[in-house]
Design an enzyme around this catalytic site. Structure first.
Site: not given
Length: 404
Positions: A121, A198, A201, A224, A362
């Site tokens: 991202h 990261d 997700q 999320k 993104c």
């Protein structure tokens, strides 16, 4: 087992209509929906004990402080951090990443190397580019393969004694690819490089154990995870958080202040300047409780069923191509149909009450790799159903007929 009908009762927004049609919400990779229990927590905070934390002797302040710190403990336990003070509450994943990039600007030297993956991202690309411009460090990229996976063999040749930092998403937001972060972390540590993962997700689908992963930094966002927007977390190993300078100056992050010298507070407050999103932090804890009550194994198994079913049904549409076809992926389907622009498909689906994401998500380097302007992305959650997928597939067919 997932009782999806019962679960759907927990989410009031799923009862609404859009353009006169029942809402089909397939934009979960952008943000999940919020269960009533989290909404109730937010209302309860502002109705009953709204006050600033850590600073007051009065009852409301003490109650708010206790609830906020209880949420930090929930987050620590969920991610299995060794210490509560290794959990820094932030405004979200982007904020967390920028905190680490800012801190490493004091540690990197010219020609040091940092590595990012091609599946990132923009939030896990741009801060590191800015860091390189500031320090003279060199940014290297782990390339991607046609199926949407990373070229791990190439990674093993890129990492070396000059590598100081490696960053990679746990799961690609654009394609759903689950990356082999265990291997990435282990290889980086052979060269004493730090690793930031990261997890924005991944965390809706996977319950990461940061100690088992031996990761140095792990970041995530509450929204999320069925929580509110504007709050997230940074996990950092104690030794790294102690090395890094504060990200911001202000209240809360100090021990003593004079015009001659300021000394900083200990962890986690060293990185938590100013009044935080108190309500958001507390509601983040409630959201984690809710997700764990459903069960992450149950979530993963059910969402995998949705992914397989959705993939099978979509591939029956002539000219439809799915991007990201690894065997290990979360419930994300990113696709195009023929030469039709993804925005046009998304606009028609919206008129049918179906929410999907269109564009480059993104993650523009991924789209450049495939030489496409973007994709239609349908991302499923544990409160979605196969019946909704049928409505969605029929909507795509209708859009294709209209646009062909």
């Amino acid at each position: 087992m997932i009782n999806v009908d019962k679960i759907r009762e927990d989410f009031p927004i799923l009862k609404r209509t859009v353009h006169g049609k029942p809402l089909v919400y397939f934009d979960n990779a952008a943000t999940s929906q919020t269960p009533q229990v989290v909404i109730d927590t937010i209302v309860d905070y502002y109705s009953n004990y709204n006050a600033n934390i850590h600073r007051g002797v009065h009852t409301l302040s003490q109650e708010a402080t206790d609830k906020y710190e209880e949420a930090r403990v929930k987050i620590q336990q969920h991610f299995n951090a060794k210490n509560t003070y290794e959990i820094i509450l932030t405004s979200g994943t982007t904020h967390s990443i920028n905190m680490i990039a800012s801190g490493f600007s004091a540690l990197l030297e010219k020609d040091d190397e940092i590595i990012v993956s091609a599946l990132e991202h923009h939030s896990n690309i741009v801060p590191w580019q800015m860091l390189c411009e500031k320090t003279g460090a060199i940014l290297k990229v782990i390339p991607m393969l046609e199926d949407g996976s990373l070229d791990i063999e190439a990674y093993h040749t890129i990492v070396n004694q000059k590598t100081k930092l490696v960053f990679c998403n746990h799961v690609s937001n654009a394609l759903g690819t689950v990356n082999p972060i265990e291997e990435i972390i282990a290889k980086a540590h052979q060269f004493n490089a730090a690793v930031l993962i990261d997890g924005a997700q991944a965390t809706p689908h996977i319950k990461p154990d940061v100690q088992a992963l031996d990761v140095d930094f792990y970041v995530a966002s509450a929204h999320k995870l069925c929580g509110p927007t504007g709050v997230g977390m940074l996990y950092g190993k104690e030794e790294w958080l102690e090395k890094l300078p504060p990200y911001q100056g202000g209240g809360e992050m100090i021990a003593t202040v004079s015009f001659e010298k300021t000394t900083y507070a200990g962890l986690p407050h060293k990185f938590e300047a100013g009044t935080p999103n108190i309500c958001g932090g507390i509601a983040f804890g409630t959201a984690i409780d809710y997700m764990n009550s459903v069960g992450f194994k149950n979530i993963a198994n059910y969402e995998d069923e949705l992914l397989k079913y959705g993939t099978e049904q979509l591939l029956k549409i002539e000219g439809l191509k799915i991007y990201g076809n690894t065997s290990n992926k979360t419930a994300v389907i990113s696709f195009n149909v023929k030469e039709i622009h993804p925005y046009d498909i998304g606009a028609i689906l919206d008129k049918l009450g179906i929410a999907v994401r269109t564009g480059h998500h993104c993650a523009q380097p991924i789209m450049d790799f495939y030489k496409i302007p973007g994709t239609v992305r349908a991302s499923f959650s544990f409160y979605n159903t196969k019946e909704e997928i049928d409505v969605f597939v029929n909507g795509v067919k209708r859009a294709v007929r209209m646009l062909s």
